[in-house]
Enzyme design. Structure first.
Site, PDB file in Angstrom:
ATOM      1  N   HIS A   1       0.879  -1.185   0.000  1.00 16.58           N
ATOM      2  CA  HIS A   1       0.000   0.000   0.000  1.00 16.58           C
ATOM      3  C   HIS A   1       0.909   1.226   0.000  1.00 16.58           C
ATOM      4  CE1 HIS A   1      -4.068   1.523   0.637  1.00 16.58           C
ATOM      5  NE2 HIS A   1      -3.629   2.334   1.592  1.00 16.58           N
TER       6      HIS A   1
ATOM      7  N   LYS B   1     -10.781   5.862  -3.662  1.00 12.39           N
ATOM      8  CA  LYS B   1      -9.833   6.939  -3.359  1.00 12.39           C
ATOM      9  C   LYS B   1      -8.481   6.474  -3.889  1.00 12.39           C
ATOM     10  CE  LYS B   1      -7.849   8.339   1.042  1.00 12.39           C
ATOM     11  NZ  LYS B   1      -8.120   9.014   2.334  1.00 12.39           N
TER      12      LYS B   1
ATOM     13  N   LYS C   1      -4.494   6.959  -4.031  1.00 10.01           N
ATOM     14  CA  LYS C   1      -3.367   7.565  -3.316  1.00 10.01           C
ATOM     15  C   LYS C   1      -2.339   8.012  -4.345  1.00 10.01           C
ATOM     16  CE  LYS C   1      -4.084   7.245   1.162  1.00 10.01           C
ATOM     17  NZ  LYS C   1      -3.991   8.396   2.058  1.00 10.01           N
TER      18      LYS C   1
ATOM     19  N   ASP D   1      -5.903  11.451  -2.617  1.00  6.76           N
ATOM     20  CA  ASP D   1      -5.364  11.901  -1.322  1.00  6.76           C
ATOM     21  C   ASP D   1      -3.856  12.066  -1.466  1.00  6.76           C
ATOM     22  OD1 ASP D   1      -4.824  12.502   1.296  1.00  6.76           O
ATOM     23  OD2 ASP D   1      -5.452  10.563   2.123  1.00  6.76           O
TER      24      ASP D   1
ATOM     25  N   GLU E   1      -8.153  15.491  -1.498  1.00  7.31           N
ATOM     26  CA  GLU E   1      -7.928  15.403  -0.045  1.00  7.31           C
ATOM     27  C   GLU E   1      -6.509  15.853   0.298  1.00  7.31           C
ATOM     28  OE1 GLU E   1      -9.124  11.687   1.725  1.00  7.31           O
ATOM     29  OE2 GLU E   1      -7.791  11.948   3.437  1.00  7.31           O
TER      30      GLU E   1
ATOM     31  N   ASP F   1      -7.988  16.631   5.983  1.00 10.72           N
ATOM     32  CA  ASP F   1      -7.698  15.458   6.819  1.00 10.72           C
ATOM     33  C   ASP F   1      -6.662  15.867   7.877  1.00 10.72           C
ATOM     34  OD1 ASP F   1      -7.330  13.006   7.940  1.00 10.72           O
ATOM     35  OD2 ASP F   1      -6.548  12.000   6.188  1.00 10.72           O
TER      36      ASP F   1
ATOM     37  N   LYS G   1     -11.800  10.920  12.131  1.00  9.11           N
ATOM     38  CA  LYS G   1     -11.128   9.695  12.580  1.00  9.11           C
ATOM     39  C   LYS G   1     -10.955   9.791  14.086  1.00  9.11           C
ATOM     40  CE  LYS G   1      -8.303   9.854   8.406  1.00  9.11           C
ATOM     41  NZ  LYS G   1      -6.990   9.782   7.762  1.00  9.11           N
TER      42      LYS G   1
ATOM     43  N   GLU H   1     -14.477   5.541   4.412  1.00 13.84           N
ATOM     44  CA  GLU H   1     -13.388   4.773   3.792  1.00 13.84           C
ATOM     45  C   GLU H   1     -12.924   3.703   4.791  1.00 13.84           C
ATOM     46  OE1 GLU H   1     -10.094   7.492   3.092  1.00 13.84           O
ATOM     47  OE2 GLU H   1      -9.813   7.817   5.240  1.00 13.84           O
TER      48      GLU H   1
HETATM   49  C1  MUC Z   1      -5.092   9.069   5.192  1.00 15.17           C
HETATM   50  O1  MUC Z   1      -4.376  10.035   5.275  1.00 15.17           O
HETATM   51  O2  MUC Z   1      -6.196   9.251   4.684  1.00 15.17           O
HETATM   52  C2  MUC Z   1      -6.473   6.452   4.812  1.00 15.17           C
HETATM   53  C3  MUC Z   1      -6.529   5.624   3.765  1.00 15.17           C
HETATM   54  C4  MUC Z   1      -5.236   5.315   3.392  1.00 15.17           C
HETATM   55  O3  MUC Z   1      -4.868   4.571   2.493  1.00 15.17           O
HETATM   56  O4  MUC Z   1      -4.383   5.980   4.173  1.00 15.17           O
HETATM   57  C5  MUC Z   1      -5.092   6.554   5.234  1.00 15.17           C
HETATM   58  C6  MUC Z   1      -4.579   7.795   5.770  1.00 15.17           C
HETATM   59 MG    MG Z   2      -6.026  11.363   4.203  1.00 12.26          MG
END
Ligand code: MUC
Ligand code: MG
Length: 370
Positions: free
Chosen positions: A22, A167, A169, A196, A222, A247, A271, A324
């Site tokens: 990941h 989402k 990354k 994000d 994000e 976030d 969160k 999520e």
């Molecule tokens: C984040 O910053 O959102 C949430 C999903 C992911 O893959 O990382 C986290 C942290």
């Molecule tokens: Mg985030």
């Protein structure tokens, strides 16, 4: 109400492997570590909580190792013999003893509230006025870093009826290339997508990328900028058709005042771990709600335990962006006796007492760091 006194506390650091690598902008994960806090009352009722920082100390400076040391030396003595029905008083005392450390405080408050709800024989959501939904929409996070692999993974999720929002990354490569990859991924999948950055872009990077992203299937941006740059986020929000989600910029009620004042975001990712526990997460949510900011159920890559705790809280809120809370499906194994239920593009809010989940002790011991 008779007192329910804490008789013992235990901690476990567990390392659970992921099904695939990941990749976040500043961390590459092959496993995720958790600090589990478990307390037992004199009546034998247990409460569990989980402290999570996604991928290690880069996110907030916290780590499972440092949290455990702080807990054992400074917080566990405060819990000994205390009445679990005094969670607010206990958390206020912990604030006097330890600055910051939101994820650890979240684990402690969650364990207290879990034990409280179990003692009362109600789900934890009942402590917050009850749930308004029994199942919440859940997106999947694409983070292989490869377009083809992300698209194939998304297609499998859609076909399985698990996820229909994603989402992506990004933030490890050139901003223009990352933006183009995200647009191509969204278009190949044919589902709404967010991206994000985890603070990876500068303002110049962001405006360059927005030229690619505007009008595409990517609808939420994000945390593109460093957490303190709220004027920058507000400027991006004015220039772009994408919604901005805060976030890292929205970890506390104080942060939320600034986000609202600056009009820096139209979504906030909630969160329990970054807020310092369920109560503070709900306080942030109520501030955002009053300001007309959409609520989104975020994850710190929580295991099923932290996911259950976030679900108990999120189920009591009018979420506008779903959640999520996908991580239990990315972990290669579960440490619960019964896994959480994912179906019909939603995750179900556990209906049992407390968090509504039970740890499998053999699994806990198996993944416990030796
Ligand atoms: C984040 O910053 O959102 C949430 C999903 C992911 O893959 O990382 C986290 C942290
Ligand atoms: Mg985030």
């Amino acid at each position: 109400m008779p007192a329910a006194l804490v008789r013992s506390v235990e901690t476990f650091i567990v390392d659970i492997p992921l099904r695939r690598v990941h990749k976040l902008s500043r961390a590459v994960l092959t496993h995720q570590s958790y600090l589990i806090v478990r307390l037992t009352t004199a009546d034998g009722v247990q409460g569990i909580g989980e402290a999570t920082v996604p991928g290690g100390p880069w996110w907030s400076g916290e780590s499972v190792e440092a949290m455990r040391a702080l807990f054992l030396n400074h917080i566990a003595p405060l819990l000994d013999g205390r009445d679990i029905f005094s969670a607010n008083a206990i958390m206020a005392e912990i604030d006097q003893v330890a600055y910051a450390n939101a994820a650890l405080k979240s684990a402690v408050e969650t364990a207290l509230l879990d034990a409280t709800a179990r003692t009362l024989s109600i789900p934890m959501s009942g402590l917050f006025g009850g749930r308004i939904a029994d199942a919440l929409p859940v997106l999947w996070v694409l983070a292989t870093g490869e377009l083809e692999a992300d698209v194939a993974e998304a297609q499998a999720k859609i076909d399985a009826g698990l996820h229909r929002r994603f989402k992506i990354k990004v933030g490890r490569g050139d901003p223009g290339d990352d933006a183009r990859r995200a647009v191509e991924t969204a278009s190949a999948i044919g589902c709404p997508c967010s991206i994000d950055l985890n603070e990876a872009w500068s303002f110049a990077d962001s405006t360059r990328a927005l030229a690619v992203l505007d009008g595409s299937g990517v609808d939420i941006l994000e945390q593109p900028l460093p957490r303190a740059d709220l004027p920058g986020l507000a400027d991006l929000a004015r220039r772009s058709s994408l919604a901005i989600m805060a976030d890292e910029s929205a970890c506390s009620t104080t942060d939320m005042i600034s986000v609202i004042r600056e009009r820096a975001a139209s979504y906030v990712s909630l969160k329990i771990s970054k807020a310092g526990g369920p109560s503070r997460m709900l306080a942030i949510a109520r501030m955002a709600q009053a300001a007309g900011i959409n609520l989104f159920g975020g994850t710190a890559l929580d295991s099923s335990i932290g996911t259950a705790a976030n679900l108990q809280c999120c189920s009591t809120l009018p979420l506008a962006g779903g959640t999520e809370l996908f991580m239990p499906l990315l972990l290669a194994d579960d440490i619960l006796e019964e896994p959480l239920i994912y179906r019909d593009f939603c995750v179900e809010v556990p209906s049992g007492v407390g968090l509504g989940v039970t740890i499998d002790d053999a699994k806990l011991r198996h993944y416990e760091r030796k």
